[in-house]
Design a protein around this motif. Structure first.
Motif, PDB file in Angstrom:
ATOM      1  N   GLN A  31       7.833   4.186  13.255  1.00 55.60           N
ATOM      2  CA  GLN A  31       7.979   3.025  12.384  1.00 55.60           C
ATOM      3  C   GLN A  31       7.311   3.333  11.047  1.00 55.60           C
ATOM      4  O   GLN A  31       6.214   3.901  11.005  1.00 55.60           O
ATOM      5  N   HIS A  32       7.972   2.954   9.965  1.00 54.00           N
ATOM      6  CA  HIS A  32       7.440   3.216   8.635  1.00 54.00           C
ATOM      7  C   HIS A  32       8.062   2.239   7.643  1.00 54.00           C
ATOM      8  O   HIS A  32       9.048   1.571   7.951  1.00 54.00           O
ATOM      9  N   SER A  33       7.472   2.146   6.479  1.00 52.11           N
ATOM     10  CA  SER A  33       8.074   1.358   5.402  1.00 52.11           C
ATOM     11  C   SER A  33       7.974   2.170   4.112  1.00 52.11           C
ATOM     12  O   SER A  33       7.053   2.971   3.935  1.00 52.11           O
ATOM     13  N   LEU A  34       8.924   1.946   3.221  1.00 50.64           N
ATOM     14  CA  LEU A  34       8.997   2.706   1.975  1.00 50.64           C
ATOM     15  C   LEU A  34       8.499   1.882   0.803  1.00 50.64           C
ATOM     16  O   LEU A  34       8.671   0.663   0.771  1.00 50.64           O
ATOM     17  N   GLY A  35       7.905   2.565  -0.187  1.00 47.51           N
ATOM     18  CA  GLY A  35       7.462   1.895  -1.401  1.00 47.51           C
ATOM     19  C   GLY A  35       6.478   0.776  -1.171  1.00 47.51           C
ATOM     20  O   GLY A  35       6.562  -0.270  -1.783  1.00 47.51           O
ATOM     21  N   HIS A  36       5.516   0.988  -0.303  1.00 48.11           N
ATOM     22  CA  HIS A  36       4.549  -0.040   0.070  1.00 48.11           C
ATOM     23  C   HIS A  36       3.469  -0.195  -1.012  1.00 48.11           C
ATOM     24  O   HIS A  36       2.861   0.774  -1.444  1.00 48.11           O
ATOM     25  N   MET A  37       3.250  -1.433  -1.440  1.00 45.07           N
ATOM     26  CA  MET A  37       2.179  -1.725  -2.404  1.00 45.07           C
ATOM     27  C   MET A  37       0.895  -2.012  -1.633  1.00 45.07           C
ATOM     28  O   MET A  37       0.890  -2.860  -0.739  1.00 45.07           O
ATOM     29  N   ALA A  38      -0.174  -1.312  -1.978  1.00 46.08           N
ATOM     30  CA  ALA A  38      -1.457  -1.528  -1.300  1.00 46.08           C
ATOM     31  C   ALA A  38      -1.961  -2.948  -1.544  1.00 46.08           C
ATOM     32  O   ALA A  38      -2.391  -3.627  -0.633  1.00 46.08           O
ATOM     33  N   ASP A  39      -1.938  -3.379  -2.782  1.00 48.80           N
ATOM     34  CA  ASP A  39      -2.244  -4.756  -3.162  1.00 48.80           C
ATOM     35  C   ASP A  39      -1.834  -4.950  -4.618  1.00 48.80           C
ATOM     36  O   ASP A  39      -1.344  -4.029  -5.254  1.00 48.80           O
ATOM     37  N   ASP A  40      -2.049  -6.150  -5.141  1.00 50.61           N
ATOM     38  CA  ASP A  40      -1.584  -6.460  -6.502  1.00 50.61           C
ATOM     39  C   ASP A  40      -2.438  -5.849  -7.607  1.00 50.61           C
ATOM     40  O   ASP A  40      -2.109  -6.001  -8.778  1.00 50.61           O
ATOM     41  N   THR A  41      -3.521  -5.184  -7.258  1.00 44.82           N
ATOM     42  CA  THR A  41      -4.398  -4.648  -8.292  1.00 44.82           C
ATOM     43  C   THR A  41      -4.286  -3.129  -8.459  1.00 44.82           C
ATOM     44  O   THR A  41      -4.864  -2.579  -9.381  1.00 44.82           O
ATOM     45  N   VAL A  42      -3.588  -2.469  -7.577  1.00 41.12           N
ATOM     46  CA  VAL A  42      -3.488  -1.010  -7.638  1.00 41.12           C
ATOM     47  C   VAL A  42      -2.213  -0.615  -8.375  1.00 41.12           C
ATOM     48  O   VAL A  42      -1.119  -0.988  -7.959  1.00 41.12           O
ATOM     49  N   PRO A  43      -2.328   0.138  -9.447  1.00 45.17           N
ATOM     50  CA  PRO A  43      -1.129   0.542 -10.189  1.00 45.17           C
ATOM     51  C   PRO A  43      -0.438   1.748  -9.551  1.00 45.17           C
ATOM     52  O   PRO A  43      -0.129   2.729 -10.208  1.00 45.17           O
ATOM     53  N   ALA A  44      -0.240   1.682  -8.264  1.00 45.57           N
ATOM     54  CA  ALA A  44       0.415   2.762  -7.525  1.00 45.57           C
ATOM     55  C   ALA A  44       0.948   2.199  -6.217  1.00 45.57           C
ATOM     56  O   ALA A  44       0.514   1.145  -5.771  1.00 45.57           O
ATOM     57  N   TYR A  45       1.876   2.896  -5.638  1.00 42.20           N
ATOM     58  CA  TYR A  45       2.386   2.499  -4.333  1.00 42.20           C
ATOM     59  C   TYR A  45       2.384   3.693  -3.403  1.00 42.20           C
ATOM     60  O   TYR A  45       2.254   4.837  -3.834  1.00 42.20           O
ATOM     61  N   ILE A  46       2.518   3.405  -2.139  1.00 45.55           N
ATOM     62  CA  ILE A  46       2.553   4.442  -1.119  1.00 45.55           C
ATOM     63  C   ILE A  46       4.020   4.713  -0.829  1.00 45.55           C
ATOM     64  O   ILE A  46       4.766   3.794  -0.500  1.00 45.55           O
ATOM     65  N   ASP A  47       4.434   5.959  -0.991  1.00 44.17           N
ATOM     66  CA  ASP A  47       5.845   6.286  -0.778  1.00 44.17           C
ATOM     67  C   ASP A  47       6.282   5.910   0.632  1.00 44.17           C
ATOM     68  O   ASP A  47       7.310   5.272   0.822  1.00 44.17           O
ATOM     69  N   ILE A  48       5.485   6.322   1.627  1.00 46.27           N
ATOM     70  CA  ILE A  48       5.805   6.023   3.024  1.00 46.27           C
ATOM     71  C   ILE A  48       4.547   5.508   3.714  1.00 46.27           C
ATOM     72  O   ILE A  48       3.556   6.226   3.817  1.00 46.27           O
ATOM     73  N   SER A  49       4.594   4.270   4.153  1.00 46.51           N
ATOM     74  CA  SER A  49       3.481   3.699   4.901  1.00 46.51           C
ATOM     75  C   SER A  49       3.741   3.901   6.389  1.00 46.51           C
ATOM     76  O   SER A  49       4.811   3.579   6.889  1.00 46.51           O
ATOM     77  N   LYS A  57      -4.302   2.021   8.043  1.00 43.79           N
ATOM     78  CA  LYS A  57      -3.696   2.297   6.745  1.00 43.79           C
ATOM     79  C   LYS A  57      -3.524   3.800   6.513  1.00 43.79           C
ATOM     80  O   LYS A  57      -4.415   4.466   5.975  1.00 43.79           O
ATOM     81  N   VAL A  58      -2.375   4.306   6.917  1.00 49.89           N
ATOM     82  CA  VAL A  58      -2.036   5.716   6.756  1.00 49.89           C
ATOM     83  C   VAL A  58      -0.769   5.783   5.911  1.00 49.89           C
ATOM     84  O   VAL A  58       0.207   5.086   6.192  1.00 49.89           O
ATOM     85  N   GLY A  59      -0.800   6.598   4.873  1.00 49.76           N
ATOM     86  CA  GLY A  59       0.370   6.701   4.012  1.00 49.76           C
ATOM     87  C   GLY A  59       0.663   8.125   3.608  1.00 49.76           C
ATOM     88  O   GLY A  59      -0.215   8.993   3.624  1.00 49.76           O
ATOM     89  N   LEU A  60       1.917   8.371   3.264  1.00 52.21           N
ATOM     90  CA  LEU A  60       2.341   9.661   2.741  1.00 52.21           C
ATOM     91  C   LEU A  60       2.814   9.486   1.310  1.00 52.21           C
ATOM     92  O   LEU A  60       3.530   8.533   0.995  1.00 52.21           O
ATOM     93  N   LEU A  61       2.412  10.406   0.457  1.00 52.59           N
ATOM     94  CA  LEU A  61       2.854  10.422  -0.927  1.00 52.59           C
ATOM     95  C   LEU A  61       3.737  11.649  -1.129  1.00 52.59           C
ATOM     96  O   LEU A  61       3.426  12.729  -0.626  1.00 52.59           O
ATOM     97  N   VAL A  62       4.835  11.463  -1.855  1.00 47.06           N
ATOM     98  CA  VAL A  62       5.766  12.569  -2.133  1.00 47.06           C
ATOM     99  C   VAL A  62       5.930  12.643  -3.654  1.00 47.06           C
ATOM    100  O   VAL A  62       6.908  12.142  -4.206  1.00 47.06           O
TER     101      VAL A  62
END
Length: 127
Positions: A31-49, A57-62
């Motif tokens: 199970q995974h989700s794409l383009g996951h935002m950690a929260d509204d204050t982080v100017p980045a997202y997790i490619d694969i959560s 909270k484990v994520g992959l960045l590509v």
């Protein structure tokens, strides 16, 4: 919020490698989700959560080629290092409880398909 608008305007990393990694995760039934935002204050997202899979909270960045840089001459074949932007993204996510693995697109492409699973497993294990 403004942060989400900023993040949406950020170019994606290596879309081809991202699709291949997602296909492998689906094949494994993870199970995974794409383009996951950690929260509204982080100017980045997790490619694969992978939070759904591991319950933490484990994520992959590509990041693609922009996420790495090489020092020295090409013939020296020195290993690549994380760019400042990628390093900052990882620190910001870590401050919010995320552990991240980075899929090196160049390494991924050079691996035979059968070894990619082991590479992915190692990345997640390191998290």
């Amino acid at each position: 919020p403004r942060v989400r608008q900023l993040v949406k305007s950020t170019p994606l990393g290596d879309e081809e490698v991202l699709k291949e990694v997602v296909a492998m995760l689906k094949e494994l039934g993870w199970q995974h989700s794409l383009g996951h935002m950690a929260d509204d204050t982080v100017p980045a997202y997790i490619d694969i959560s992978l939070e759904e899979k591991f319950g933490r909270k484990v994520g992959l960045l590509v990041p693609g080629s922009r996420g790495f840089l090489r020092c020295g001459l090409p013939q020296e074949k020195l290993p690549s290092k994380e760019s400042g932007a990628l390093s900052l993204t990882r620190r910001l996510l870590h401050a919010r409880g995320w552990v991240t693995g980075v899929v090196d697109s160049e390494k991924w492409r050079n691996l035979p398909p059968k070894k990619r699973l082991a590479y992915l497993g190692d990345l997640v294990t390191e998290c």
